[in-house]
Design an enzyme around this catalytic site. Structure first.
Site, PDB file in Angstrom:
ATOM      1  N   LYS A 134     -43.707  40.825  30.178  1.00 24.33           N
ATOM      2  CA  LYS A 134     -44.943  41.842  30.316  1.00 24.33           C
ATOM      3  C   LYS A 134     -45.812  41.877  28.947  1.00 24.33           C
ATOM      4  O   LYS A 134     -46.992  41.800  28.987  1.00 24.33           O
ATOM      5  CB  LYS A 134     -44.462  43.236  30.583  1.00 24.33           C
ATOM      6  N   TYR A 137     -37.518  40.582  30.832  1.00 20.86           N
ATOM      7  CA  TYR A 137     -38.704  41.255  31.400  1.00 20.86           C
ATOM      8  C   TYR A 137     -39.698  41.697  30.533  1.00 20.86           C
ATOM      9  O   TYR A 137     -40.990  41.391  30.705  1.00 20.86           O
ATOM     10  CB  TYR A 137     -38.176  42.435  32.180  1.00 20.86           C
ATOM     11  N   THR A 150     -45.958  48.379  30.290  1.00 23.35           N
ATOM     12  CA  THR A 150     -44.725  49.163  29.901  1.00 23.35           C
ATOM     13  C   THR A 150     -44.374  49.519  28.550  1.00 23.35           C
ATOM     14  O   THR A 150     -44.667  48.819  27.543  1.00 23.35           O
ATOM     15  CB  THR A 150     -43.525  48.713  30.500  1.00 23.35           C
ATOM     16  N   ASP A 151     -43.832  50.733  28.409  1.00 20.48           N
ATOM     17  CA  ASP A 151     -43.198  51.015  27.021  1.00 20.48           C
ATOM     18  C   ASP A 151     -42.224  50.117  26.478  1.00 20.48           C
ATOM     19  O   ASP A 151     -42.012  50.012  25.136  1.00 20.48           O
ATOM     20  CB  ASP A 151     -42.878  52.601  27.018  1.00 20.48           C
ATOM     21  N   GLU A 152     -41.791  49.286  27.189  1.00 19.31           N
ATOM     22  CA  GLU A 152     -40.635  48.501  26.805  1.00 19.31           C
ATOM     23  C   GLU A 152     -41.186  47.388  25.946  1.00 19.31           C
ATOM     24  O   GLU A 152     -40.457  46.714  25.366  1.00 19.31           O
ATOM     25  CB  GLU A 152     -40.004  47.774  27.945  1.00 19.31           C
TER      26      GLU A 152
HETATM   27  P1  NAD Z   1     -42.036  47.339  42.031  1.00 18.97           P
HETATM   28  O1  NAD Z   1     -40.846  46.214  41.792  1.00 18.97           O
HETATM   29  O2  NAD Z   1     -41.831  48.678  42.728  1.00 18.97           O
HETATM   30  O3  NAD Z   1     -43.244  46.694  42.883  1.00 18.97           O
HETATM   31  C1  NAD Z   1     -43.862  45.550  42.416  1.00 18.97           C
HETATM   32  C2  NAD Z   1     -44.661  45.071  43.491  1.00 18.97           C
HETATM   33  O4  NAD Z   1     -45.383  43.822  43.124  1.00 18.97           O
HETATM   34  C3  NAD Z   1     -44.167  44.814  44.746  1.00 18.97           C
HETATM   35  O5  NAD Z   1     -45.015  45.386  46.043  1.00 18.97           O
HETATM   36  C4  NAD Z   1     -44.085  43.234  45.009  1.00 18.97           C
HETATM   37  O6  NAD Z   1     -44.229  42.851  46.384  1.00 18.97           O
HETATM   38  C5  NAD Z   1     -45.500  43.022  44.034  1.00 18.97           C
HETATM   39  N1  NAD Z   1     -45.445  41.556  43.661  1.00 18.97           N
HETATM   40  C6  NAD Z   1     -44.560  40.902  42.626  1.00 18.97           C
HETATM   41  N2  NAD Z   1     -44.896  39.705  42.399  1.00 18.97           N
HETATM   42  C7  NAD Z   1     -46.196  39.718  42.926  1.00 18.97           C
HETATM   43  C8  NAD Z   1     -47.113  38.548  42.924  1.00 18.97           C
HETATM   44  N3  NAD Z   1     -46.572  37.294  42.063  1.00 18.97           N
HETATM   45  N4  NAD Z   1     -48.282  38.690  43.393  1.00 18.97           N
HETATM   46  C9  NAD Z   1     -48.541  39.920  44.252  1.00 18.97           C
HETATM   47  N5  NAD Z   1     -47.549  40.900  44.414  1.00 18.97           N
HETATM   48  C10 NAD Z   1     -46.442  40.885  43.519  1.00 18.97           C
HETATM   49  O7  NAD Z   1     -42.590  47.799  40.803  1.00 18.97           O
HETATM   50  P2  NAD Z   1     -43.066  49.239  40.155  1.00 18.97           P
HETATM   51  O8  NAD Z   1     -41.832  49.918  39.466  1.00 18.97           O
HETATM   52  O9  NAD Z   1     -43.845  49.910  40.807  1.00 18.97           O
HETATM   53  O10 NAD Z   1     -43.859  48.888  38.829  1.00 18.97           O
HETATM   54  C11 NAD Z   1     -45.388  48.601  38.956  1.00 18.97           C
HETATM   55  C12 NAD Z   1     -45.807  48.294  37.648  1.00 18.97           C
HETATM   56  O11 NAD Z   1     -45.556  49.121  36.699  1.00 18.97           O
HETATM   57  C13 NAD Z   1     -45.183  46.684  36.964  1.00 18.97           C
HETATM   58  O12 NAD Z   1     -46.292  46.193  36.331  1.00 18.97           O
HETATM   59  C14 NAD Z   1     -44.336  47.333  36.032  1.00 18.97           C
HETATM   60  O13 NAD Z   1     -44.131  46.563  34.848  1.00 18.97           O
HETATM   61  C15 NAD Z   1     -45.051  48.645  35.588  1.00 18.97           C
HETATM   62  N6  NAD Z   1     -44.034  49.851  34.814  1.00 18.97           N
HETATM   63  C16 NAD Z   1     -43.223  50.066  35.865  1.00 18.97           C
HETATM   64  C17 NAD Z   1     -42.591  51.381  35.212  1.00 18.97           C
HETATM   65  C18 NAD Z   1     -41.181  51.813  36.062  1.00 18.97           C
HETATM   66  O14 NAD Z   1     -40.599  52.917  35.573  1.00 18.97           O
HETATM   67  N7  NAD Z   1     -41.064  51.487  37.361  1.00 18.97           N
HETATM   68  C19 NAD Z   1     -42.760  51.838  34.090  1.00 18.97           C
HETATM   69  C20 NAD Z   1     -43.785  51.503  33.311  1.00 18.97           C
HETATM   70  C21 NAD Z   1     -44.536  50.286  34.034  1.00 18.97           C
HETATM   71  O1  DAU Z   2     -39.583  52.064  30.443  1.00 13.57           O
HETATM   72  C1  DAU Z   2     -40.372  51.422  31.347  1.00 13.57           C
HETATM   73  C2  DAU Z   2     -39.388  50.610  32.343  1.00 13.57           C
HETATM   74  O2  DAU Z   2     -38.355  51.380  32.719  1.00 13.57           O
HETATM   75  C3  DAU Z   2     -40.162  49.661  33.210  1.00 13.57           C
HETATM   76  O3  DAU Z   2     -41.070  48.776  32.744  1.00 13.57           O
HETATM   77  C4  DAU Z   2     -39.242  48.682  33.892  1.00 13.57           C
HETATM   78  O4  DAU Z   2     -39.788  48.142  35.101  1.00 13.57           O
HETATM   79  C5  DAU Z   2     -38.290  49.752  34.704  1.00 13.57           C
HETATM   80  O5  DAU Z   2     -37.386  49.118  35.421  1.00 13.57           O
HETATM   81  C6  DAU Z   2     -37.534  50.695  33.583  1.00 13.57           C
HETATM   82  O6  DAU Z   2     -36.542  49.732  32.743  1.00 13.57           O
HETATM   83  P1  DAU Z   2     -35.054  50.417  32.366  1.00 13.57           P
HETATM   84  O7  DAU Z   2     -34.428  49.355  31.983  1.00 13.57           O
HETATM   85  O8  DAU Z   2     -35.271  51.490  31.415  1.00 13.57           O
HETATM   86  O9  DAU Z   2     -34.526  51.048  33.893  1.00 13.57           O
HETATM   87  P2  DAU Z   2     -33.452  50.964  34.662  1.00 13.57           P
HETATM   88  O10 DAU Z   2     -33.454  51.844  35.836  1.00 13.57           O
HETATM   89  O11 DAU Z   2     -33.010  49.546  35.053  1.00 13.57           O
HETATM   90  O12 DAU Z   2     -32.375  51.687  33.698  1.00 13.57           O
HETATM   91  C7  DAU Z   2     -32.448  52.887  33.014  1.00 13.57           C
HETATM   92  C8  DAU Z   2     -31.182  53.075  32.210  1.00 13.57           C
HETATM   93  O13 DAU Z   2     -30.208  53.249  33.003  1.00 13.57           O
HETATM   94  C9  DAU Z   2     -31.215  52.031  31.233  1.00 13.57           C
HETATM   95  O14 DAU Z   2     -30.660  52.315  29.950  1.00 13.57           O
HETATM   96  C10 DAU Z   2     -29.678  51.318  31.976  1.00 13.57           C
HETATM   97  C11 DAU Z   2     -29.299  52.255  32.521  1.00 13.57           C
HETATM   98  N1  DAU Z   2     -28.520  51.863  33.719  1.00 13.57           N
HETATM   99  C12 DAU Z   2     -29.282  51.217  34.630  1.00 13.57           C
HETATM  100  C13 DAU Z   2     -28.817  50.753  36.010  1.00 13.57           C
HETATM  101  C14 DAU Z   2     -29.593  49.765  36.888  1.00 13.57           C
HETATM  102  C15 DAU Z   2     -27.081  52.135  34.059  1.00 13.57           C
HETATM  103  O15 DAU Z   2     -26.255  52.628  33.279  1.00 13.57           O
HETATM  104  N2  DAU Z   2     -26.499  51.549  35.297  1.00 13.57           N
HETATM  105  C16 DAU Z   2     -27.260  50.766  36.257  1.00 13.57           C
HETATM  106  O16 DAU Z   2     -26.738  50.271  37.333  1.00 13.57           O
END
Ligand code: NAD
Ligand code: DAU
Length: 334
Positions: free
Chosen positions: A151, A147, A123-125
């Protein structure tokens, strides 16, 4: 690559990646290895071609189980993770189990099995917050919440296994992803589904100051696929959406698309240590031929429409554990 192990394939991005692989590569078989945590949902994979797809329930923190699943595959793409920042602020133990120990188990098994490719979805985080400009892959990491720290820990182990043992590890760092099937704890599906229900949208800190760069889920999948097939072992690739928006602007767009007004916005206490802005430069992946295809307005319209047309999908989620989490996170503000 004939048989690809996708871990976390029942989650949001992982399930789209499974569909993407099956659609793009007719000769590929996908093994989906997923623990089915609260975020895992087999409904996300309804209708996939079962003749080219196998599901295995398992935990990447279980070294024997993940090694056994990897034995029959040419490559592994790891999506499995605990992914929600707010949950990591309540307690990070499961984040360490999965995002650090689980990734260690994958690279250790890859070393033992001489795996051809290991792609770690990150992730970019991990870079932390940036006020101006955008991070490139050469910049140092500086994760600022539990988190992103977990990562970064998994990434470091992957990089160490490449350096020390030549394990062919590739890392991608994607920006905030949006689209259908996202668990409604993340801001975009949370606000869309609350707006549909005429419930408050809990915006942290006024939302004016926080910026995220939005990447459509299929573009994230094509970016990971490009790095998997064309990237070099040991390298890191940023995947950026190119759609930076302040949270308040995102919120207004959601209200517009759902036909609601500003009275639904509820300003709530800020997230501790809230990262102000994420921004990354994806030139390195673009040089391999990757381009995001989705326009922001179209992506938002499609996404909101999907949640409007798939209420049973998210209403099934918004029960039990979800409601307990919601109460703990938002209390009276929910
Ligand atoms: P998500 O939370 O929707 O899904 C996670 C999945 O992983 C689920 O199906 C869960 O059951 C499975 N899982 C969790 N722990 C596990 C374990 N110990 N063994 C096997 N399976 C397990 O996640 P997402 O938002 O689709 O993110 C997927 C990947 O992309 C993650 O690695 C996350 O860090 C990365 N990512 C997400 C975002 C975003 O904005 N959502 C952005 C950048 C990177
Ligand atoms: O940047 C990539 C990441 O983006 C991924 O690695 C993470 O898995 C994914 O959860 C996401 O992280 P963020 O913290 O950026 O996403 P989130 O949706 O939780 O929050 C996005 C923005 O919205 C952040 O500035 C916080 C704000 N927010 C979030 C929630 C849940 C609110 O204002 N209210 C809320 O209830």
């Amino acid at each position: 690559m004939k048989r690809i192990l996708v871990t976390g394939g029942a989650g949001f991005i992982g399930s789209h990646f499974v569909r993407y692989q099956l659609a793009q590569y007719p000769g590929v078989h996908i093994v989906n290895f997923d623990k089915l945590t609260y975020a895992g949902n087999l409904d996300n994979l309804a209708g996939v071609d079962e003749s080219r797809y196998t599901f295995v329930r398992g935990d990447i923190a279980d070294a024997d189980a993940i090694r056994a699943a990897m034995e029959s595959c040419d490559a592994v793409v790891n999506f499995a993770a605990e992914t929600h920042v707010d949950r990591s602020l309540m307690g990070a133990s499961e984040f360490i189990d999965t995002d650090v120990r689980g990734v260690y188990n994958i690279v250790e098994a890859a070393k033992q099995l001489n795996a051809k490719r290991v792609l770690l979805v990150s992730t970019d985080e991990v870079y932390g917050s940036i006020d101006e400009g955008a991070f490139t892959e050469d910049d140092p990491t500086g994760p600022r919440n539990p988190y992103s720290a977990s990562k970064a820990g998994g990434e470091l182990m992957g990089r160490a296994y490449h350096q020390s043992f030549g394990v062919p590890v590739i890392i991608t760092r994607g920006s905030n992803t949006y689209g259908p099937n996202q668990y409604p704890e993340k801001v975009l599906p949370l606000f869309v589904t609350n707006a549909i229900d005429n419930r408050p949208l809990p915006l942290y800190s006024g939302g004016e100051h926080n910026v995220r760069d939005w990447l459509y889920v299929e573009d994230h999948c094509s970016g990971i696929d490009c790095a998997l097939r064309n990237g070099a072992p040991g390298e890191i690739y940023n995947i950026a959406g190119g759609n930076e928006r302040e949270n308040i602007a995102l919120t207004h767009r959601i209200l517009e698309l759902t036909g609601r007004d500003e009275s639904l916005i509820k300003l709530v206490p800020d997230r501790p240590g809230h990262d102000r802005r994420y921004a990354i430069d994806a030139s390195k992946l673009r040089a391999l031929g990757w381009r995001p295809g989705m326009d922001w307005d179209e992506g938002m319209a499609l996404t909101v429409q999907w949640y409007q047309e798939n209420e049973p999908w998210w209403r099934r989620i918004k029960t039990g554990e979800y409601l307990e989490y919601y109460k703990k996170q938002y209390g009276e503000n929910g």
